[in-house]
Structures are given as C-alpha cells and as structure tokens.
Write an enzyme that holds these catalytic residues in place. Structure first.
Site, PDB file in Angstrom:
ATOM      1  N   ASN A   1     108.438  -7.488 -54.986  1.00 49.36           N
ATOM      2  CA  ASN A   1     108.798  -7.549 -56.497  1.00 49.36           C
ATOM      3  C   ASN A   1     110.448  -7.470 -56.596  1.00 49.36           C
ATOM      4  O   ASN A   1     110.636  -8.212 -57.788  1.00 49.36           O
ATOM      5  CB  ASN A   1     108.067  -6.683 -57.453  1.00 49.36           C
ATOM      6  CG  ASN A   1     106.882  -7.611 -57.894  1.00 49.36           C
ATOM      7  OD1 ASN A   1     106.972  -8.793 -58.487  1.00 49.36           O
ATOM      8  ND2 ASN A   1     105.573  -7.103 -57.761  1.00 49.36           N
TER       9      ASN A   1
ATOM     10  N   CYS B   1     101.945  -1.981 -63.707  1.00 52.45           N
ATOM     11  CA  CYS B   1     101.848  -2.873 -62.457  1.00 52.45           C
ATOM     12  C   CYS B   1     103.059  -3.775 -62.451  1.00 52.45           C
ATOM     13  O   CYS B   1     104.155  -3.142 -62.443  1.00 52.45           O
ATOM     14  CB  CYS B   1     100.603  -3.440 -62.404  1.00 52.45           C
ATOM     15  SG  CYS B   1     100.050  -4.399 -64.076  1.00 52.45           S
TER      16      CYS B   1
ATOM     17  N   TRP C   1      99.670  -6.210 -67.705  1.00 51.39           N
ATOM     18  CA  TRP C   1      98.490  -6.746 -68.547  1.00 51.39           C
ATOM     19  C   TRP C   1      97.115  -6.823 -67.672  1.00 51.39           C
ATOM     20  O   TRP C   1      96.160  -7.331 -68.273  1.00 51.39           O
ATOM     21  CB  TRP C   1      98.849  -7.785 -69.198  1.00 51.39           C
ATOM     22  CG  TRP C   1      99.690  -9.049 -68.395  1.00 51.39           C
ATOM     23  CD1 TRP C   1      99.135  -9.343 -67.345  1.00 51.39           C
ATOM     24  CD2 TRP C   1     100.791  -9.573 -68.849  1.00 51.39           C
ATOM     25  NE1 TRP C   1     100.088 -10.537 -66.952  1.00 51.39           N
ATOM     26  CE2 TRP C   1     101.064 -10.701 -67.804  1.00 51.39           C
ATOM     27  CE3 TRP C   1     101.413  -9.768 -69.993  1.00 51.39           C
ATOM     28  CZ2 TRP C   1     102.079 -11.496 -67.854  1.00 51.39           C
ATOM     29  CZ3 TRP C   1     102.666 -10.724 -70.087  1.00 51.39           C
ATOM     30  CH2 TRP C   1     102.935 -11.586 -69.152  1.00 51.39           C
TER      31      TRP C   1
END
Length: 598
Positions: free
Chosen positions: A277, A362, A366
C-alpha cells in the site's frame, strides 16, 4: 357463437382465474404494483421443470406452480445481481430458451418460455428495468413503499445517547461537532469522540495525514479501566516514509488518556499488503510512533473474500458437493477467513479488557476495521448482545462510519461484475452467528434476526443499508423518505427473541476461533435446498417454546382462580386462615417455583 371463439374464451377465463388466484396468494406491500404476469416454466434444481405462473412487481418476482408439485418462489428484486437470456430462437432441446437469473443470496433461478414470437422480450426488459432501477433512472423500492409502523426505527440510534451510555464525555474524552457539515471527512458521521486535550486544529492536521481524512476516533470505552477502541484509516506514509508529528502526538494523547504503557495498533491487513500500500501513498505506523506497537492481523482484502464466497456458492448450490465435502469446503477458505476475523477481534477485546487502549485500521477503515471493532464490542459489552443494542451496534459501527453498502452490495445497479462488490457485512453476520452458537444463552436475539438482516441487506425495501455513508444518506433524504428496517423488527420483537437468553452484564465473551469450533452456517448458505429447509428449527428450541407457552397458560389459569377466590362472595364463604398468602401479590410472584429451571 363460434365454437373456436368459445374455446378461446374458456381458455382466457381459466387463465384469468389462475392469475387472480396467483395475485390473491401474494400479499402485496403498500406501494407495491404489478408489472407483468406470465405463464412460465421454472427449471427447479430439485424438482425438475415445473409449469406455473410468474408475477413481477416493482418489488419482487413471485412464482407459483400450477403442476402437482407445489413450488413457490418469492424473491425481492433487490436480491438479483444479473439477468441473462438463455438460448436463442433456434435453440434445440426442451426448455432451452428462457431466462437465467443470478441472485446475491446464494441461489440462481432459471425459467423457460415458449420459443415462438419473442415471448421473453417483454418479461426480460421489464425484469431488467425493475431489478436495476438506479441503472434505469427509477427509484429504489424503499422510496416507493407506503409501509407504516408504530415505531420509527430511525430513532434506535442516537450518537450522543450512546456515548452517554458509555460514560462520555469525561475529563479525558470530548465530543466534537467539527464534522457537522462533513467538511473534515465526508465518509464519517457528524458526531465524533476525540481526546479531551486535542484541539480542532490538531484534528484537521491529522485528517490530512490519514487516508480519506478518516482520523482516529473513539468507538468504545471500558467503564472500569477506561481503555478505548479507536478506529481510523491507514496513515499516508508512502514510499518515501513521510512523517507527521501531529499524527504521532495525537496517537500519544489516546495512549495517555488512561496511562496505557504501549498503545497497540492493530492493522487488519497481512503485512505484505500493508507494505504494498505504500506504493499508492498509504502504509502503516513505523518506529517513529514511540510508545506504540504494531500488530498485523492477516485478514485478506475485499477481492479475496468475494472469490471465497463465490467458491462456497459453487459447492452448495444447487447441489451440495457430497463426495468430497470437507476438502471442498476447505478449498473455499471461507471458514478460514471467518476464523481470522474472529481471532483478530478476540485480540482487540482481550487487550482492552486488560486495560490497554487500541487503535484499529485497515486501508480505508470501512471494511475489516468495522468487522473488528463491532465484533470486539460485541464481546466486551453485553448491551450490544440485546435486540436493540445489536441494532445500535450496526447503525453505529457499520452505517454511520461509512461501510460502503452501496458499493459492496450494488443496490439497484446492473453492474454485477463491479470490483467493489464484496460480502464483508455478510461475513460479519456469520461471525456473530458463530458466537451465538458458542454462547447460546448470551444473546437476546435469535438466528431469525440475523437472517432477516441479511435478506433486507439486499431487498431495497428499507432505507437502512442504502448508500455508502451518512453524507450520501442526508443528500438522498433517507431518514424522511424511507422506512428503517428496525421499524419492522421492533414491531414484532417476540419472533426475534432467543428463549434461552440469560442477561449477564459484566461478562466478556471469548469465542474459540479455531477451525475445529467453527461451523458452516447451513441454515443461511444452504437454506434453498429443500432437505435443509425441513430441518430448520431446532427441536430443543421448539420444545422449550412449547413449555414456555404451557407455563404462561398455567399462570393465567392461576390468576383466574385467584381472582374468583378473592371475590367478595367467596371471601365471606371462606374466612381467612393464618397461612393464606397476601392476595395482592401476582401469581408469578407467589408461584416462582413454577418457572422451569432450564
């Protein structure tokens, strides 16, 4: 009259009477209108080809057989994810021309029609249009229904009241309205709880460093040890390893609020995904966050979960894979994912229970984050295990905090292959079901509530699960123009109550999250199989309900006997004896030994 004409008339009359019978069978909702009805053959995976009539309204597809085999289908259009034409005008073979319907709720439907004269064109077009209203400029059924209920389910959750129940605000945590116009974060609710020492300016600076402005905010506080569960999204660290002093200081304020020695940050993702990420500007908290420790929980992303449930559907519908059931089930990895979500929540609950504050995130905060916070809160706080408390938990952690229901479910949208679709909420409800199996007396609600919630997750009959976040719901006036699912549930609460429920306020539940203790939720995933449907109610629960009804009957008779006993004429006839108990106490008080000790 010409004999052919009279023949035609008789046919028409019998067709009309069948149609009237079909319509009489369906209890249409207020605001539900007939769109089309048609003679059709349902290719039933269990009984073979069944002749009958299908009725399509603006809310449902209803089929009733006219054969000796009794088959009825009642499918909300919202549960349909795709409609396709099966076969062509020149297709050979019996029943090879018709419609193929894929549903979101673990079943598929096939209908066959006569090949002549484009007989499926009208039904295909109308079904496609009404199953996917948003793709055709139509309203979702929730905006059309005229249903009325005594209670307004939109009042079930009031953020300030829920914070007050938790004992907030206090000298360490304050309530802020900085997001009242969704300016700080457009996917967060308007009422947030943040550290008392944080200033509004700090919150804005932290928002700039958190994905989509989803800053760390309080979800739950432990009444005794004041440890908290805080939720947020990933920090925007990126490839260059950016730092943000305000974010670091802010997390330290969270830690200080109850003097936690080391703040535990639970990153729901597998380590490799969190590292990956960074390439898109995200990442995780590094060593620069002093007095904090980072733990990865190894829960896979939305795409992995979607594929896993798809594999599960393949082995349970239409036929259950008998020959290699256990290895087939294992190859779907569904229960393994359920295990990882549950075990992550157990770790969160255990940390908080022992007095340590935690932060959960995370990527965007959500999906996996909502699963972890809500399950940990369910383990820690018995209020959420009541029927109304569970409604509050879903409203708070899922709906108000912006789980993207519209994107994950695709309400009214024809784009069935959208990569945003994922059964994250279904997986959460599965985890809750696993807990109810392991603690059968700890929950006030029963399995029927969980099934009802999942059915209406798709149905579009209520506004509860529509849209991605509160700001979108405000824009579409969901609260004033649609009915809440909780209006329905709370209007007939008794059918959702667990007869074995025993309230225990301080108890923390730690389910066993090992593969040996997890079960496939057969009554949800395999419920369309007629063999399963026959076994649905547990005999123990059935017997228990019968005994409760019997007890109520006896108590009623007792009350009647007492009333007749205490009437003036009988009082004169029977002068009181010293051991008669006071006639003012109710029969259930007097005869407590009648309560069957289960």
């Amino acid at each position: 009259m010409h004999p052919v004409n009279s023949n035609k008339q008789t046919q028409n009359t019998s067709r009309e009477s069948l149609r009237m019978e079909l319509l009489a069978d369906v209890c249409l909702l207020p605001g539900e209108d007939r769109i089309i009805d048609k003679d059709i053959i349902y290719i039933c995976p269990f009984s073979g080809a069944v002749k009958g009539k299908v009725l399509i309204t603006n809310y449902r597809l209803y089929f009733k057989s006219s054969d000796d085999v009794t088959v009825t289908l009642d499918v909300p259009l919202g549960a349909i994810s795709r409609v396709e034409k099966m076969g062509g005008a020149s297709s050979r073979g019996e029943n090879s021309y018709g419609l193929d319907i894929t549903c979101k709720d673990m079943r598929n439907l096939r209908f066959a029609l006569k090949q002549e004269g484009h007989s499926r064109r009208d039904i295909f077009d109308l079904l496609f249009r009404h199953a996917f209203p948003l793709s055709h400029g139509l309203l979702l059924f929730a905006y059309v229904t005229q249903e009325k209920y005594e209670e307004n389910g939109w009042n079930v959750y009031k953020p300030i009241e829920e914070f007050r129940r938790q004992g907030l605000p206090n000298n360490k945590w304050r309530i802020t309205f900085i997001n009242k116009n969704y300016e700080l974060c457009d996917t967060y609710p308007t009422v947030l709880a943040v550290p008392f020492k944080s200033k509004e300016e700090d919150l804005r600076r932290v928002a700039a460093f958190r994905s989509r402005g989803r800053i760390p905010v309080l979800s739950w506080i432990h009444r005794e040890n004041q440890a908290v569960i805080v939720r947020c999204s990933q920090p925007l660290v990126g490839m260059s390893g950016k730092r943000n002093k305000d974010d670091e200081r802010y997390l330290d304020l969270i830690r200080e609020a109850n003097d936690t020695i080391k703040l535990t940050i639970y990153d729901a993702r597998p380590n490799v995904n969190a590292v990956a990420n960074k390439a898109t500007g995200g990442g995780y908290e590094g060593d620069e966050y002093q007095n904090a420790e980072l733990m990865f929980l190894d829960i896979q992303n939305i795409h992995v979960m979607r594929e896993s449930l798809k594999k599960l559907k393949d082995i349970v519908y239409p036929n259950v894979e008998e020959s290699h059931w256990l290895s087939s089930l294992e190859s779907t990895h569904w229960l393994e994912h359920v295990k990882l979500v549950l075990s992550g929540a157990i770790q969160v609950a255990d940390k908080v229970s022992s007095g340590n504050s935690v932060v959960v995130h995370c990527s965007d905060g959500w999906d996996r984050t909502a699963q972890l916070t809500s399950l940990a809160m369910l383990m820690l706080d018995s209020h959420y295990r009541t029927l109304r408390g569970f409604q509050v938990l879903i409203e708070k952690e899922w709906i108000s905090f912006g789980h993207k229901f519209a994107s994950r479910i695709g309400h009214g949208d024809k784009n069935h292959a959208d990569q945003d679709r994922s059964p994250i909420f279904v997986q959460f409800i599965d985890c809750v079901w696993q807990m109810t199996k392991q603690f059968p007396t700890a929950f006030e609600f029963n399995e029927r509530l969980l099934l009802t919630i999942l059915d209406h997750l798709y149905s579009c009959r209520f506004g509860t699960f529509l849209y991605n976040c509160e700001s979108a719901r405000d824009q579409h006036e969901v609260r004033s123009k649609t009915v809440s699912l909780w209006s329905l549930v709370n209007s007939k609460m008794d059918i959702y109550l667990n007869p074995f429920y025993t309230p225990e306020s301080g108890r923390v539940l730690y389910p066993v999250a090992s593969m040996r203790h997890l079960e496939l939720w057969v009554t949800y995933y395999i419920r369309w199989n007629p063999r399963i449907r026959q076994q649905q109610q547990s005999p123990v629960e059935q017997r228990y309900k019968e005994l409760l009804a019997l007890r109520d009957e006896y108590l009623k008779k007792l009350e009647e006997l007492q009333l007749s006993d205490s009437s003036p004429s009988s009082r004169l006839a029977n002068s009181p004896t010293p051991n008669t108990s006071s006639s003012t106490s109710s029969p259930s008080q007097q005869y407590t030994h009648l309560h069957t000790p289960f």
